[in-house]
Design a protein around this motif. Structure first.
Motif, PDB file in Angstrom:
ATOM      1  N   VAL A  57      59.386  42.317  68.192  1.00 33.55           N
ATOM      2  CA  VAL A  57      58.750  41.898  69.439  1.00 33.55           C
ATOM      3  C   VAL A  57      58.446  40.407  69.385  1.00 33.55           C
ATOM      4  O   VAL A  57      58.454  39.798  68.312  1.00 33.55           O
ATOM      5  CB  VAL A  57      57.450  42.693  69.712  1.00 33.55           C
ATOM      6  N   GLU A  58      58.175  39.841  70.548  1.00 28.01           N
ATOM      7  CA  GLU A  58      57.724  38.456  70.604  1.00 28.01           C
ATOM      8  C   GLU A  58      56.542  38.367  71.537  1.00 28.01           C
ATOM      9  O   GLU A  58      56.347  39.224  72.406  1.00 28.01           O
ATOM     10  CB  GLU A  58      58.852  37.514  71.032  1.00 28.01           C
ATOM     11  N   GLY A  59      55.754  37.311  71.334  1.00 24.97           N
ATOM     12  CA  GLY A  59      54.546  37.122  72.129  1.00 24.97           C
ATOM     13  C   GLY A  59      53.313  37.514  71.330  1.00 24.97           C
ATOM     14  O   GLY A  59      53.410  38.156  70.286  1.00 24.97           O
ATOM     15  N   GLU A  60      52.184  37.103  71.834  1.00 25.82           N
ATOM     16  CA  GLU A  60      50.927  37.411  71.154  1.00 25.82           C
ATOM     17  C   GLU A  60      50.564  38.876  71.373  1.00 25.82           C
ATOM     18  O   GLU A  60      50.564  39.370  72.497  1.00 25.82           O
ATOM     19  CB  GLU A  60      49.805  36.520  71.681  1.00 25.82           C
ATOM     20  N   ILE A  61      50.275  39.569  70.278  1.00 24.10           N
ATOM     21  CA  ILE A  61      49.914  40.982  70.334  1.00 24.10           C
ATOM     22  C   ILE A  61      48.401  41.102  70.420  1.00 24.10           C
ATOM     23  O   ILE A  61      47.674  40.533  69.601  1.00 24.10           O
ATOM     24  CB  ILE A  61      50.439  41.718  69.084  1.00 24.10           C
ATOM     25  N   ALA A  62      47.933  41.827  71.431  1.00 23.92           N
ATOM     26  CA  ALA A  62      46.495  42.044  71.610  1.00 23.92           C
ATOM     27  C   ALA A  62      46.286  43.388  72.298  1.00 23.92           C
ATOM     28  O   ALA A  62      47.138  43.829  73.074  1.00 23.92           O
ATOM     29  CB  ALA A  62      45.889  40.923  72.453  1.00 23.92           C
ATOM     30  N   PRO A  63      45.157  44.057  72.034  1.00 22.71           N
ATOM     31  CA  PRO A  63      44.893  45.348  72.684  1.00 22.71           C
ATOM     32  C   PRO A  63      44.758  45.192  74.196  1.00 22.71           C
ATOM     33  O   PRO A  63      44.051  44.305  74.667  1.00 22.71           O
ATOM     34  CB  PRO A  63      43.558  45.793  72.079  1.00 22.71           C
ATOM     35  N   ARG A  64      45.460  46.046  74.941  1.00 27.47           N
ATOM     36  CA  ARG A  64      45.400  46.068  76.406  1.00 27.47           C
ATOM     37  C   ARG A  64      45.402  47.522  76.862  1.00 27.47           C
ATOM     38  O   ARG A  64      45.570  48.431  76.055  1.00 27.47           O
ATOM     39  CB  ARG A  64      46.620  45.357  76.998  1.00 27.47           C
ATOM     40  N   ALA A  65      45.284  47.720  78.150  1.00 27.99           N
ATOM     41  CA  ALA A  65      45.320  49.063  78.759  1.00 27.99           C
ATOM     42  C   ALA A  65      44.368  49.990  78.012  1.00 27.99           C
ATOM     43  O   ALA A  65      43.196  49.667  77.867  1.00 27.99           O
ATOM     44  CB  ALA A  65      46.753  49.589  78.799  1.00 27.99           C
ATOM     45  N   GLU A  66      44.896  51.122  77.508  1.00 21.64           N
ATOM     46  CA  GLU A  66      44.030  52.098  76.845  1.00 21.64           C
ATOM     47  C   GLU A  66      43.813  51.829  75.355  1.00 21.64           C
ATOM     48  O   GLU A  66      43.172  52.614  74.671  1.00 21.64           O
ATOM     49  CB  GLU A  66      44.586  53.521  77.046  1.00 21.64           C
ATOM     50  N   ILE A  67      44.355  50.733  74.845  1.00 21.88           N
ATOM     51  CA  ILE A  67      44.229  50.439  73.415  1.00 21.88           C
ATOM     52  C   ILE A  67      42.873  49.787  73.131  1.00 21.88           C
ATOM     53  O   ILE A  67      42.539  48.758  73.697  1.00 21.88           O
ATOM     54  CB  ILE A  67      45.374  49.526  72.926  1.00 21.88           C
ATOM     55  N   GLU A  68      42.120  50.406  72.225  1.00 19.69           N
ATOM     56  CA  GLU A  68      40.797  49.915  71.843  1.00 19.69           C
ATOM     57  C   GLU A  68      40.877  48.954  70.656  1.00 19.69           C
ATOM     58  O   GLU A  68      40.151  47.981  70.585  1.00 19.69           O
ATOM     59  CB  GLU A  68      39.909  51.111  71.466  1.00 19.69           C
TER      60      GLU A  68
END
Length: 133
Positions: A89-100
């Motif tokens: 993958v590329e891009g910054e990974i951060a919790p979104r949507a239902e990910i806590e």
């Protein structure tokens, strides 16, 4: 007989070889990112959509690790059937949507985190078993 959840998941590793795991809001179990197909989606379309929604990153490439099944971590009475891909993958990974929460773990020593059965029974052994020559 349990009901089946058909999902697509990603094994995402960093340069140190650690594997990304996610924990959904309201749960205690860590698992691979991914999710259920929308109508008409193929594996890679599902995976790209789920990674964007959950983590804000873009799928660059994916190679099939295998098809695995195990009891569902968060849905009692269900079995998950997963097409699991080794994903870049590329891009910054951060919790979104239902990910806590997200964590990076060593697949050979994930520590004392509560891990989904699909991960412990099927995916980690597949990742850690050298291919026969």
């Amino acid at each position: 007989m349990s009901r089946v959840l058909d999902i697509v998941t990603a094994v995402i590793r960093d340069q140190a070889g650690r594997m990304l795991l996610v924990r959904k809001r309201g749960t205690a179990t860590f698992m691979k990112p991914g999710g259920k197909r929308d109508a008409g989606e193929d594996d890679l379309t599902t995976l790209a959509r789920e990674l964007e929604e959950e983590l804000g990153c873009r799928l660059v490439s994916a190679d099939l690790l295998g098809h695995f099944s195990a009891p569902a971590a968060n849905e009692a009475g269900f079995t998950v059937q997963s097409a699991t891909y080794l994903a870049v993958v590329e891009g910054e990974i951060a919790p979104r949507a239902e990910i806590e929460e997200i964590v990076w773990v060593d697949p050979a020593a994930p520590g004392d985190l509560r891990l989904a059965p699909l991960l412990t029974r099927r995916v980690l052994p597949a990742l850690l078993t050298p291919l026969a020559l």
